[in-house]
Motif scaffolding. Structure first.
Motif, mmCIF file in Angstrom:
data_model
loop_
_atom_site.group_PDB
_atom_site.id
_atom_site.type_symbol
_atom_site.label_atom_id
_atom_site.label_comp_id
_atom_site.label_asym_id
_atom_site.label_seq_id
_atom_site.Cartn_x
_atom_site.Cartn_y
_atom_site.Cartn_z
ATOM 1 N N GLU A 32 0.841 -1.193 0.000
ATOM 2 C CA GLU A 32 0.000 0.000 0.000
ATOM 3 C C GLU A 32 0.883 1.253 0.000
ATOM 4 N N PHE A 33 0.328 2.340 -0.511
ATOM 5 C CA PHE A 33 1.068 3.589 -0.667
ATOM 6 C C PHE A 33 1.679 4.062 0.644
ATOM 7 N N ARG A 34 0.939 3.955 1.741
ATOM 8 C CA ARG A 34 1.430 4.473 3.025
ATOM 9 C C ARG A 34 2.648 3.713 3.543
ATOM 10 N N GLU A 35 2.885 2.512 3.024
ATOM 11 C CA GLU A 35 4.007 1.695 3.488
ATOM 12 C C GLU A 35 5.303 1.966 2.725
ATOM 13 N N LEU A 36 5.249 2.824 1.722
ATOM 14 C CA LEU A 36 6.431 3.101 0.907
ATOM 15 C C LEU A 36 7.367 4.067 1.633
ATOM 16 N N ASP A 37 8.658 3.705 1.694
ATOM 17 C CA ASP A 37 9.632 4.626 2.271
ATOM 18 C C ASP A 37 10.205 5.491 1.144
ATOM 19 N N ILE A 38 11.163 6.333 1.463
ATOM 20 C CA ILE A 38 11.684 7.279 0.473
ATOM 21 C C ILE A 38 12.310 6.549 -0.716
ATOM 22 N N GLU A 39 13.052 5.487 -0.454
ATOM 23 C CA GLU A 39 13.664 4.725 -1.554
ATOM 24 C C GLU A 39 12.595 4.082 -2.426
ATOM 25 N N ASP A 40 11.566 3.513 -1.807
ATOM 26 C CA ASP A 40 10.464 2.903 -2.566
ATOM 27 C C ASP A 40 9.761 3.954 -3.420
ATOM 28 N N LEU A 41 9.564 5.129 -2.854
ATOM 29 C CA LEU A 41 8.897 6.204 -3.588
ATOM 30 C C LEU A 41 9.739 6.647 -4.788
ATOM 31 N N GLY A 42 11.053 6.634 -4.628
ATOM 32 C CA GLY A 42 11.937 6.959 -5.749
ATOM 33 C C GLY A 42 11.791 5.950 -6.875
ATOM 34 N N ARG A 43 11.741 4.660 -6.517
ATOM 35 C CA ARG A 43 11.548 3.611 -7.530
ATOM 36 C C ARG A 43 10.170 3.740 -8.184
ATOM 37 N N LEU A 44 9.158 4.049 -7.365
ATOM 38 C CA LEU A 44 7.803 4.207 -7.900
ATOM 39 C C LEU A 44 7.743 5.375 -8.880
ATOM 40 N N SER A 45 8.372 6.487 -8.540
ATOM 41 C CA SER A 45 8.332 7.635 -9.452
ATOM 42 C C SER A 45 9.019 7.299 -10.776
ATOM 43 N N SER A 46 10.088 6.513 -10.734
ATOM 44 C CA SER A 46 10.749 6.087 -11.980
ATOM 45 C C SER A 46 9.803 5.233 -12.820
ATOM 46 N N LYS A 47 9.108 4.295 -12.173
ATOM 47 C CA LYS A 47 8.161 3.441 -12.899
ATOM 48 C C LYS A 47 7.034 4.276 -13.499
ATOM 49 N N LEU A 48 6.545 5.236 -12.729
ATOM 50 C CA LEU A 48 5.459 6.078 -13.226
ATOM 51 C C LEU A 48 5.910 6.925 -14.413
ATOM 52 N N ARG A 49 7.135 7.407 -14.365
ATOM 53 C CA ARG A 49 7.667 8.181 -15.498
ATOM 54 C C ARG A 49 7.782 7.296 -16.751
ATOM 55 N N MET A 50 8.175 6.040 -16.558
ATOM 56 C CA MET A 50 8.246 5.109 -17.695
ATOM 57 C C MET A 50 6.856 4.863 -18.269
ATOM 58 N N ILE A 51 5.864 4.710 -17.390
ATOM 59 C CA ILE A 51 4.480 4.515 -17.847
ATOM 60 C C ILE A 51 4.026 5.725 -18.653
ATOM 61 N N LEU A 52 4.307 6.920 -18.144
ATOM 62 C CA LEU A 52 3.918 8.146 -18.860
ATOM 63 C C LEU A 52 4.610 8.238 -20.216
ATOM 64 N N LYS A 53 5.883 7.856 -20.262
ATOM 65 C CA LYS A 53 6.629 7.896 -21.527
ATOM 66 C C LYS A 53 6.008 6.927 -22.530
ATOM 67 N N LYS A 54 5.640 5.734 -22.062
ATOM 68 C CA LYS A 54 5.033 4.741 -22.959
ATOM 69 C C LYS A 54 3.672 5.237 -23.444
ATOM 70 N N GLN A 55 2.908 5.868 -22.557
ATOM 71 C CA GLN A 55 1.602 6.416 -22.950
ATOM 72 C C GLN A 55 1.794 7.501 -24.006
#
Length: 137
Positions: A109-132
């Motif tokens: 869940e989102f609330r369980e993400l620490d700073i490092e996890d959030l950094g990885r998530l933002s990278s994944k989200l940027r890749m998703i946006l690029k693919k879109q």
């Protein structure tokens, strides 16, 4: 000797905040050994007094609590904005959590993400946006 400490949440929270590049299990053993004066590497065998002293020392080793909270708040904000751009309804926490629970996204869940996890998530989200964006062109 009976186990004096049964909840190690404070220890593991602090352990994850300590900037350390090596194996965290080695760091854990080293800390426990140091504060038990070489008697043990196991948290289960540490006394309450040793545990308290160790956690207090670890708190001094971690970045300032307020700085950490602000960094996490900013990282969360970036991720939520990127999620919104990918089409996730960020006004609904159930939707945000369902999205994050996907093993391909974060697996928790989102609330369980620490700073490092959030950094990885933002990278994944940027890749998703690029693919879109690439699909639109």
């Amino acid at each position: 000797m009976a186990q004096e400490v049964t909840n190690y949440a404070r220890f593991y929270t602090l352990l994850n905040r300590i900037p350390y590049r090596g194996d965290k299990e080695d760091l854990k053993c080293s800390l426990v050994s140091e504060f038990s004066h070489g008697r043990t590497c196991s948290l289960k065998e540490i006394t309450r007094q040793e545990y308290s002293a160790m956690c207090a020392a670890m708190e001094r080793m971690t970045p300032a609590q307020e700085q950490w909270k602000e960094e996490r708040r900013q990282a969360r904000s970036v991720c939520l904005k990127l999620m919104q751009q990918t089409g996730v309804d960020t006004t609904d926490w159930d939707t945000v959590n369902r999205f994050c629970m996907s093993p391909k996204i974060a697996g928790v869940e989102f609330r369980e993400l620490d700073i490092e996890d959030l950094g990885r998530l933002s990278s994944k989200l940027r890749m998703i946006l690029k693919k879109q964006k690439d699909k639109q062109h």
